[in-house]
Design an enzyme around this catalytic site. Structure first.
Site, short mmCIF file in Angstrom:
data_model
loop_
_atom_site.label_atom_id
_atom_site.label_comp_id
_atom_site.label_asym_id
_atom_site.label_seq_id
_atom_site.Cartn_x
_atom_site.Cartn_y
_atom_site.Cartn_z
N HIS A 180 30.66 22.92 45.42
CA HIS A 180 29.52 23.80 45.69
C HIS A 180 28.41 23.10 46.47
O HIS A 180 27.55 23.77 47.06
CB HIS A 180 28.96 24.36 44.38
CG HIS A 180 28.64 25.82 44.45
ND1 HIS A 180 27.91 26.39 45.48
CD2 HIS A 180 28.96 26.85 43.63
CE1 HIS A 180 27.79 27.68 45.28
NE2 HIS A 180 28.42 27.99 44.17
N ASP A 188 46.04 36.22 54.16
CA ASP A 188 47.47 36.51 54.33
C ASP A 188 48.11 35.43 55.20
O ASP A 188 47.77 35.28 56.37
CB ASP A 188 47.63 37.89 54.97
CG ASP A 188 49.08 38.29 55.19
OD1 ASP A 188 49.98 37.50 54.83
OD2 ASP A 188 49.31 39.38 55.73
#
Length: 457
Positions: free
Chosen positions: A162, A397
């Protein structure tokens, strides 16, 4: 006995020479999470008839090579976190040491997992182990693990840091990585310059920012729970998933709309569902009527910050927290529209002036910032509801189609929760939440009670 067998574990470096320099981080980058931690997200892919001919070896090599390629553009991810020369600020040493890539296999099948509820078991299955006890500069800023299930499905565990960037930026990175593995090309390069979230030369703090920057609070049940919770019950926590169908969400929204004349705001789906979740949690926790409670709401600053604007491609932290404060009794016993309206008002307050004031306020604190914002402090009796519904997980994808399931591997902190869309595209939602175990049964009961949304009962 381990759930997985490691097939390979290597440090993947950028495919080409990358700039070597120190990337200075903003105070926002340093304030959200401890430096010795990663966010952990999983994605489950299933083979379709059109991709059955693709071997496991080819898939692993395609993802690994794509990681090496994408690290050329996103080269700070291949660096390491360290301290500046004054020891008062974290920086990224862009030294191309690489990102950790692990390929593993398991004897388990998808059907053995209950909707993939977050748990330590999920982390073991999907996320590489990291030794946080060593030097800070030894911790990779990205860990990626692909896990082959016995049924042929593929799990992809994604563990970014982060301090490098927030969820919006890292999700964009992951989508590009998986598309690259499927043969697509990278388009718009990322932007790393922290000038977009830098403090102003002459800070102009227009708000008090009391709630975003308050001291850390302990996560222990207080008034009213000493008699009902004892021993290990005080610290035992449960991570659970709850589904909201489209019809249930519509029922919540209709409840709020029926009272809309009493509100000057258009109430969003998030404010409506979050209000119902907050209400259910307060009831399950048996909070005192006069106890002040807070709901923390992560807000992406990219579309809100002006002068300068923040590019969509900004790869850093532009995450802020709206804070909704109320008496527990009001949240529990006033109609849902009341809570939803308060949430909406808290979010609408987060305009450019407020966010720039937040940045200036944070910069005034000398040296390393305390962990002022983020999941480490959003604990009992408070709640954090992080919406991931705008993050494009299902666009990731690599040739097998979109992931069938996405979610948190593990939610370690009580009071922390996440909302995601389900993969079926019907706008139904999944809530992942960590609460004290003693509170979870009542929470479930109240969460699925749609009969008293506008009553004072």
């Amino acid at each position: 006995m381990s759930m997985i067998n490691i097939k390979q574990s290597i440090m993947v470096k950028p495919a080409k020479e990358t700039p070597k320099h120190i990337l200075h981080l903003s105070k926002l980058d340093m304030s959200l999470r401890p430096p010795t931690s990663h966010t952990t997200v999983f994605h489950i892919y299933e083979r379709t008839p059109s991709c059955k001919s693709t071997s496991n070896f080819d898939v692993a090599e395609n993802i690994k090579n794509a990681l090496s390629q994408i690290l050329v553009s996103f080269y700070p991810i291949a660096g390491r976190l360290t301290m500046n020369s004054n020891k008062d600020r974290y920086v990224i040493d862009c030294n191309a040491k690489g990102a950790l890539f692990v390929e593993a296999e398991t004897k388990h099948r998808l059907e053995e997992f209950n909707d993939f509820e977050p748990s330590a078991k999920m982390s073991e299955l999907m996320i590489p182990k990291c030794d946080y006890n060593g030097e800070l500069s030894s911790i990779p800023l990205l860990m990626l693990q692909i896990t082959w299930f016995k049924c042929g499905a593929l799990g992809v565990g994604f563990a970014p840091h982060h301090h490098v960037a927030d969820g919006a930026a890292h999700t964009d990175f992951f989508v590009k990585l998986m598309r690259l593995a499927g043969g697509s090309s990278l388009m718009v390069p990322p932007v790393f310059d922290r000038v977009h979230v830098a403090p102003r030369d002459q800070g102009c703090i227009k708000s008090k920012h009391l709630h975003e920057f308050e001291p850390i609070v302990p996560s222990l049940p207080s008034r009213g729970h000493e008699s009902s919770m004892s021993g290990d019950q005080n610290t035992n926590r449960t991570q659970s998933l709850f589904k909201f169908s489209k019809q249930q969400i519509l029922a919540l929204k209709q409840s709020v709309l029926s009272q809309a004349s009493e509100s000057n705001h258009t109430i969003t789906t998030y404010a409506t569902v979050a209000g119902h979740i907050w209400r259910s949690a307060c009831k399950a926790r048996l909070l005192a009527f006069d106890e002040e409670v807070k709901l923390y709401i992560p807000v992406d600053g990219r579309p809100r910050l002006k002068n300068p604007t923040v590019p969509k491609e900004y790869f850093g932290n532009a995450l802020f927290f709206a804070v909704c404060v109320a008496k527990a009794g009001d949240i529990m016993h006033k109609p849902l529209w009341y809570t939803a309206t308060k949430i909406q008002e808290a979010i609408q307050k987060m305009d450019n002036d407020y966010l720039r004031s937040s940045i200036d306020h944070l910069e005034l604190k000398n040296g390393l910032p305390n962990l002022l914002m983020g999941a480490h402090k959003m604990l009992y009796p408070n709640l954090l509801i992080n919406s991931w519904t705008k993050l494009p997980f299902y666009e990731a994808d690599f040739g097998w189609g979109p992931p069938k399931v996405i979610g948190n591997c593990e939610i370690k902190l009580e009071g922390l929760s996440f909302l995601t869309f389900n993969s079926n595209g019907d706008e139904s939602l999944t809530l992942a939440i960590n609460l004290f175990s003693a509170h979870m049964p009542s929470f479930k009961k109240y969460l699925y009670d749609f009969t008293s949304l506008n009553s004072n009962l």
